[in-house]
Write an enzyme that holds these catalytic residues in place. Structure first.
Site, PDB file in Angstrom:
ATOM      1  N   ARG A  18       7.443   1.845   1.040  1.00 47.26           N
ATOM      2  CA  ARG A  18       7.824   0.448   1.248  1.00 47.26           C
ATOM      3  C   ARG A  18       8.307  -0.151  -0.079  1.00 47.26           C
ATOM      4  NH1 ARG A  18       3.484  -1.998   4.648  1.00 47.26           N
ATOM      5  NH2 ARG A  18       4.270  -0.448   6.099  1.00 47.26           N
TER       6      ARG A  18
ATOM      7  N   ARG B  33       1.867  10.793  -8.740  1.00 46.59           N
ATOM      8  CA  ARG B  33       1.239  10.927  -7.410  1.00 46.59           C
ATOM      9  C   ARG B  33       2.128  10.431  -6.274  1.00 46.59           C
ATOM     10  NH1 ARG B  33      -4.885  11.332  -7.469  1.00 46.59           N
ATOM     11  NH2 ARG B  33      -5.252  11.943  -9.597  1.00 46.59           N
TER      12      ARG B  33
ATOM     13  N   GLY C  98       0.835  -1.196   0.000  1.00 45.57           N
ATOM     14  CA  GLY C  98       0.000   0.000   0.000  1.00 45.57           C
ATOM     15  C   GLY C  98       0.872   1.249   0.000  1.00 45.57           C
TER      16      GLY C  98
ATOM     17  N   SER D  35      -0.078  -4.829   5.545  1.00 50.68           N
ATOM     18  CA  SER D  35      -0.251  -5.046   6.976  1.00 50.68           C
ATOM     19  C   SER D  35      -1.722  -5.345   7.254  1.00 50.68           C
ATOM     20  CB  SER D  35       0.184  -3.802   7.756  1.00 50.68           C
ATOM     21  OG  SER D  35      -0.636  -2.716   7.393  1.00 50.68           O
TER      22      SER D  35
ATOM     23  N   ARG E 268      -0.058  -8.915  -3.160  1.00 46.41           N
ATOM     24  CA  ARG E 268      -0.143  -7.842  -2.175  1.00 46.41           C
ATOM     25  C   ARG E 268       0.758  -8.175  -0.997  1.00 46.41           C
ATOM     26  NH1 ARG E 268      -1.845  -4.042   1.077  1.00 46.41           N
ATOM     27  NH2 ARG E 268      -2.939  -4.533   3.003  1.00 46.41           N
TER      28      ARG E 268
ATOM     29  N   ASP F 111      -1.124  -4.578  14.032  1.00 41.98           N
ATOM     30  CA  ASP F 111      -1.866  -4.226  15.244  1.00 41.98           C
ATOM     31  C   ASP F 111      -2.840  -5.356  15.542  1.00 41.98           C
ATOM     32  OD1 ASP F 111      -3.075  -2.693  12.752  1.00 41.98           O
ATOM     33  OD2 ASP F 111      -4.755  -3.159  14.063  1.00 41.98           O
TER      34      ASP F 111
ATOM     35  N   ARG G 215       9.061  -0.897  11.422  1.00 42.52           N
ATOM     36  CA  ARG G 215       8.182  -1.766  10.640  1.00 42.52           C
ATOM     37  C   ARG G 215       8.851  -2.273   9.373  1.00 42.52           C
ATOM     38  NH1 ARG G 215       2.033   0.071   9.654  1.00 42.52           N
ATOM     39  NH2 ARG G 215       1.389   0.324  11.805  1.00 42.52           N
TER      40      ARG G 215
HETATM   41  N1  HPA Z   1      -7.950  -2.259  10.086  1.00 39.31           N
HETATM   42  C1  HPA Z   1      -7.969  -2.114   8.776  1.00 39.31           C
HETATM   43  N2  HPA Z   1      -6.886  -2.182   8.033  1.00 39.31           N
HETATM   44  C2  HPA Z   1      -5.714  -2.378   8.655  1.00 39.31           C
HETATM   45  C3  HPA Z   1      -5.631  -2.544  10.019  1.00 39.31           C
HETATM   46  C4  HPA Z   1      -6.814  -2.474  10.777  1.00 39.31           C
HETATM   47  O1  HPA Z   1      -6.800  -2.608  12.003  1.00 39.31           O
HETATM   48  N3  HPA Z   1      -4.324  -2.716  10.340  1.00 39.31           N
HETATM   49  C5  HPA Z   1      -3.641  -2.686   9.188  1.00 39.31           C
HETATM   50  N4  HPA Z   1      -4.469  -2.484   8.164  1.00 39.31           N
END
Ligand code: HPA
Length: 232
Positions: A24, A43, A20, A90, A87, A204, A217
Site C-alpha cells: 500500500r 524485509r 501496515g 483498515s 497511521r 470488514d 481495496r
Molecule cells: N480485527 C482486527 N484487526 C483488523 C480487523 C479486525 O476485524 N479488520 C482490519 N483490521
C-alpha cells in the site's frame, strides 16, 4: 542505529504515513506522490519519500500488530526525527451504522494489549490522538466532502481469537472499530512528544460479518490517503 529501516538521515520527511501493508505504501507512492524515491526495502517493508501538493512526505510500511509497528515507529522518531506519524489502515467495524469503506478517525485508542498493562501495571493510560492532527484531518475531510466518523477504537493483539464475542463489550461502550496498531502509535508519540493520528477504512464488519474484496481495496483507500496527505 536504525536496524529495520535502511535510510540515511534526511531521507525521511518530518511527516510519515504508516500503512501496515508495504504494498500500500508502494501504491500510494506511485499514484499520489510526485518524485517518490524508495529509501528502504529491508524485509520488504518499503518506505518512500516524495511530495504531495509541494509538501515533502514519506510513507512507510509497518507490518501488522503493535510489536511490528512499534519497531518502525520507534526508529522513525529516534533515528530519523519524524514529528508527525499518521497511521492509514483498515479496521473491523463494531457498530451497525458503520459500512464497508467508511472512514474512522481515532480520537482515542483503547487497548486489550499487554503492552499497556506492562507499562502502566494496574493503572489505565488513555492513548489519544494529537488534537492538532485530528482537527486538521476532520477539516480536510470536510473540505473534500468526505464523510468521517470520529471516536474511540480498539487496538488488539489478535486478529483471530478464542473469544469471538468479546468485541461486543467494546461495542457496548461506544468503540467504533478494531485494529491492531493505533494504541501503540499514540503511546509512543506521547512518550517522544511528537504528533500522531490514525485514520482507518472499514474493511470488514464484526456486526454484519461482511468483508471487502481485496482486489479493489487499494483504490477504495484513496480517500483516507488523501486526508492523511493533507497533514504533510
Ligand atoms: N480485527 C482486527 N484487526 C483488523 C480487523 C479486525 O476485524 N479488520 C482490519 N483490521
Amino acid at each position: 542505529m536504525s536496524v529495520h529501516i535502511a535510510a540515511k538521515k534526511g531521507d525521511i520527511a518530518e511527516t510519515v504515513l504508516l500503512p501496515g501493508d508495504p504494498m500500500r505504501a508502494k501504491y500510494v507512492a506511485e499514484n499520489l506522490l510526485e518524485n517518490a524515491v524508495r529509501y528502504s526495502e529491508v524485509r520488504g517493508m518499503y518506505g518512500y519519500t516524495g511530495f504531495y501538493k509541494g509538501n515533502r512526505v514519506s510513507i512507510q510500511g509497518t507490518g501488522m500488530g503493535m510489536p511490528s509497528a512499534s519497531i518502525y515507529i520507534n526508529e522513525l522518531i529516534m533515528f530519523y526525527d519524524v514529528k508527525k506519524l499518521i497511521r492509514v489502515g483498515s479496521c473491523g467495524a463494531l457498530q451497525p451504522e458503520l459500512k464497508l469503506r467508511d472512514i474512522i478517525i481515532a480520537m482515542a485508542a483503547s487497548s486489550s494489549s499487554n503492552i499497556h498493562r506492562r507499562l502502566f501495571t494496574d493503572m489505565y493510560y488513555a492513548p489519544i490522538a494529537s488534537w492538532n492532527l485530528l482537527k486538521k484531518a476532520v477539516d480536510a475531510a470536510e473540505a473534500a466532502n468526505i464523510s468521517v466518523t470520529v471516536g474511540n477504537i480498539l487496538s488488539g493483539d489478535e486478529f483471530y481469537n478464542d473469544s469471538p464475542e468479546l468485541w461486543k463489550l467494546w461495542a457496548d461502550y461506544g468503540v467504533l472499530g478494531v485494529e491492531m496498531e493505533a494504541a501503540a502509535l499514540y503511546t509512543l508519540a506521547a512518550k517522544h512528544k511528537v504528533e500522531a493520528l490514525a485514520i482507518l477504512t472499514v474493511s470488514d464488519s464484526l456486526v454484519s460479518k461482511q468483508e471487502d474484496a481485496s482486489e479493489d481495496r487499494e483504490r477504495a483507500y484513496m480517500d483516507m490517503m488523501k486526508i492523511a496527505l493533507e497533514l504533510a
